[in-house]
Design a protein around this motif. Structure first.
Motif, mmCIF file in Angstrom:
data_model
loop_
_atom_site.group_PDB
_atom_site.id
_atom_site.type_symbol
_atom_site.label_atom_id
_atom_site.label_comp_id
_atom_site.label_asym_id
_atom_site.label_seq_id
_atom_site.Cartn_x
_atom_site.Cartn_y
_atom_site.Cartn_z
ATOM 1 N N ASP A 1 38.519 19.068 62.832
ATOM 2 C CA ASP A 1 38.385 17.726 63.410
ATOM 3 C C ASP A 1 37.912 16.718 62.363
ATOM 4 N N ARG A 2 36.997 17.127 61.509
ATOM 5 C CA ARG A 2 36.508 16.215 60.463
ATOM 6 C C ARG A 2 37.595 15.940 59.422
ATOM 7 N N LEU A 3 38.404 16.952 59.123
ATOM 8 C CA LEU A 3 39.517 16.733 58.196
ATOM 9 C C LEU A 3 40.553 15.775 58.787
ATOM 10 N N LYS A 4 40.776 15.870 60.097
ATOM 11 C CA LYS A 4 41.703 14.942 60.745
ATOM 12 C C LYS A 4 41.200 13.513 60.654
ATOM 13 N N VAL A 5 39.881 13.322 60.802
ATOM 14 C CA VAL A 5 39.307 11.983 60.662
ATOM 15 C C VAL A 5 39.536 11.455 59.248
ATOM 16 N N MET A 6 39.317 12.301 58.267
ATOM 17 C CA MET A 6 39.501 11.898 56.877
ATOM 18 C C MET A 6 40.952 11.490 56.615
ATOM 19 N N VAL A 7 41.903 12.288 57.091
ATOM 20 C CA VAL A 7 43.315 11.991 56.865
ATOM 21 C C VAL A 7 43.735 10.748 57.650
ATOM 22 N N LYS A 8 43.200 10.574 58.844
ATOM 23 C CA LYS A 8 43.557 9.406 59.643
ATOM 24 C C LYS A 8 43.125 8.112 58.956
ATOM 25 N N ILE A 9 41.921 8.111 58.405
ATOM 26 C CA ILE A 9 41.447 6.924 57.692
ATOM 27 C C ILE A 9 42.273 6.689 56.434
ATOM 28 N N PHE A 10 42.623 7.764 55.740
ATOM 29 C CA PHE A 10 43.491 7.630 54.568
ATOM 30 C C PHE A 10 44.823 7.007 54.953
ATOM 31 N N ARG A 11 45.411 7.481 56.028
ATOM 32 C CA ARG A 11 46.709 6.964 56.446
ATOM 33 C C ARG A 11 46.611 5.498 56.869
ATOM 34 N N ARG A 12 45.505 5.125 57.437
ATOM 35 C CA ARG A 12 45.334 3.743 57.883
ATOM 36 C C ARG A 12 45.166 2.776 56.723
ATOM 37 N N GLU A 13 44.494 3.211 55.653
ATOM 38 C CA GLU A 13 44.155 2.313 54.551
ATOM 39 C C GLU A 13 44.870 2.631 53.242
ATOM 40 N N CYS A 14 45.821 3.578 53.253
ATOM 41 C CA CYS A 14 46.407 4.031 51.982
ATOM 42 C C CYS A 14 47.211 2.940 51.291
ATOM 43 N N HIS A 15 47.645 1.902 52.033
ATOM 44 C CA HIS A 15 48.419 0.833 51.400
ATOM 45 C C HIS A 15 47.600 0.079 50.361
ATOM 46 N N ARG A 16 46.287 0.252 50.385
ATOM 47 C CA ARG A 16 45.434 -0.432 49.409
ATOM 48 C C ARG A 16 45.466 0.241 48.040
ATOM 49 N N VAL A 17 45.801 1.513 47.989
ATOM 50 C CA VAL A 17 45.762 2.247 46.720
ATOM 51 C C VAL A 17 47.102 2.869 46.341
ATOM 52 N N LEU A 18 48.035 2.947 47.273
ATOM 53 C CA LEU A 18 49.330 3.561 47.001
ATOM 54 C C LEU A 18 50.433 2.527 47.118
ATOM 55 N N GLN A 19 51.512 2.760 46.421
ATOM 56 C CA GLN A 19 52.637 1.836 46.456
ATOM 57 C C GLN A 19 53.519 2.042 47.673
ATOM 58 N N SER A 20 53.394 3.162 48.351
ATOM 59 C CA SER A 20 54.261 3.459 49.489
ATOM 60 C C SER A 20 53.449 4.126 50.585
#
Length: 493
Positions: free
Chosen positions: A15-34
């Motif tokens: 469950d904690r890993l899912k939270v981490m990945v969910k936040i990454f997916r929500r904000e990844c446009h700030r650090v990734l090009q795609s």
């Protein structure tokens, strides 16, 4: 720990890993090009590491192969190093820096990241007021990725250990391989640069695209500096649409595999068409999974192991896609936060995709993110040397052998062992200086060869191509001698 306690611990960590990945997916446009960047889980990370080590071995004069024990040792090194934990108590691996460089290069080339990268980016991406500081510690992630959760010692209570269950045709290895193929096809719809996903689907089902075809695709991608998928699709498009001046040359190595490559691209075009035409993610996802199942079970009976595994995976994935769609709808209706349905930016998830398929792509990304959080396969030997013949029906090969260029055959059977040994010994003998003799050399002994009989040629190019016979000496008959004596007497007289 008891079995129940271990399961509860794993569930809480998941469950904690899912939270981490969910936040990454929500904000990844700030650090990734795609936003199409996909995640490699533990299994994918280990497979990429194996390829990286084999590539480094090849660059240093060896072969494109690596021992399983070396991969597992490097696996621990890699996790501890990337997580900034104390190094292991055994010696540092040779060429580890090159292995790490090859590993990171593969991830970047495939537009992918691993779970360690997500943890490292989490502190930068999280919102201070909304997100917790650190849902997973580096030590916990190391235990999860290295499979140190003490589950391997626990029996699987869901499947009784009986002879009937052990002899079931749908084994766990077949299920794992079939599920990986399903997810790889869906992965290509989300991230077409994923070379690992293409390798797992190119010849599944069998399209007569074995090691030689994959090697030719690799060379074409390397020469054009593109992904494997783009190398395949650009070649097929040129064949289908190009005229005489645009079509690939007759000497193009990919022309030998044009039928199989066309079938592969045609099937992916069908999936893209489904993705773009059906706006409802639940219906679209179900249609995609059904289409993949249809090609996997074609020509197989209902009692086949692959058929049974494909039916089971189809049912599971359909249900999970519907659940994820409902979760995303509730989240969008309740909070109105996260990714906007119409974000007009170049890196948005609907870039180069029909608008109708954008919602489905978001659901597929959530599904693939969950797959990346699957614990490491307990049988690592099966994972790294998995034979794909159970899926293709042809001579199977593992991913390592697929990425390894096939040996070029001379077309001749090997010489007998005695001859090969003798040839090797002859090569090791010191070579004597070659001397070109005259036509009379056969009359001399080798150790007493007169120097004035040796023809010194500066190079072999000046060696005469033919030898003329020696001139014959004419002998004067006896009658001529008598005549000559008579002549001499008359002249003197």
């Amino acid at each position: 720990f008891s079995f129940t306690a271990v399961l509860e611990k794993m569930e809480a960590l998941g469950d904690r890993l899912k939270v981490m990945v969910k936040i990454f997916r929500r904000e990844c446009h700030r650090v990734l090009q795609s936003e199409r960047t996909t995640i490699h889980g533990a299994d994918g990370m280990l497979m990429v590491l194996q390829l990286a080590m084999a590539e480094v071995n090849k660059q240093h004069g060896g072969e494109f192969k690596v021992a399983l024990s070396d991969v597992l040792m490097a696996w621990k090194h890699l996790l501890l190093d990337k997580l900034h934990l104390p190094p292991p108590n055994f010696a540092r691996l040779e060429n580890y820096d090159l292995i790490l460089e090859a590993y990171e290069s593969f991830l970047k080339r495939s537009n992918t990241v691993d779970l360690v990268d997500i943890l490292c980016m989490y502190k930068q991406l999280r919102l201070v007021d909304l997100d917790q500081e650190e849902p997973v510690s580096p030590v916990q992630l190391f235990e999860f990725l290295s499979s140190n959760m003490e589950v391997s010692e626990m029996p699987d209570s869901s499947v009784p250990s009986t002879p009937s269950s052990k002899s079931r045709p749908c084994s766990s290895q077949v299920k794992m391989a079939v599920r990986r193929v399903f997810c790889s096809y869906l992965n290509l719809l989300v991230n077409s640069k994923n070379d690992m996903a293409l390798a797992l689907t190119l010849d599944v089902p069998s399209r007569a695209l074995g090691r030689q075809a994959f090697t030719d695709i690799k060379h074409a991608a390397h020469n054009n500096n593109t992904s494997l998928f783009l190398a395949v699709t650009s070649f097929v498009r040129a064949i289908q649409l190009g005229g005489k001046g645009y079509a690939p040359a007759e000497s193009d190595p990919l022309r030998k595999h044009v039928k199989g490559l066309s079938d592969f691209v045609q099937f992916l075009d069908n999936l893209e068409e489904i993705l773009g035409e059906i706006p409802d993610p639940s219906v679209c996802g179900a249609r995609l999974v059904t289409a993949i199942r249809a090609v996997l079970v074609r020509g197989r009976s209902s009692g086949d192991a692959v058929y049974a595994a494909a039916e089971e995976m189809t049912k599971e994935l359909k249900e999970r896609i519907c659940q994820l769609h409902q979760i995303q709808k509730q989240s969008a209706n309740g909070s109105r936060t996260g990714i906007s349905p119409a974000r007009p930016k170049a890196y948005a998830v609907n870039h180069a995709t029909a608008y109708g398929g954008r919602g489905t792509v978001k659901v597929l990304m959530a599904l693939l993110d969950e797959e990346a959080l699957t614990p490491l396969c307990q049988n690592k030997a099966d994972l790294l040397s998995e034979d794909l013949s159970v899926l293709t029906g042809a001579e199977g090969t593992c991913i390592l052998m697929l990425f390894r260029s096939p040996e070029v055959s001379s077309g001749c059977s090997p010489e007998p062992l005695r001859n090969r040994v003798q040839s090797r010994l002859d090569l090791l003998k010191p070579k004597a200086k070659e001397v070109i003799r005259s036509q009379f050399a056969c009359t001399y002994k080798d150790e007493e060869l007169p120097l004035n009989r040796v023809l010194e040629f500066p190079s072999t190019s000046q060696v005469p191509t033919c030898v003329h016979p020696a001139p014959k000496h004419k002998t004067i008959p006896a009658v001529d001698e008598e005549c000559s004596s008579v002549v001499e007497e008359t002249t003197t007289g």
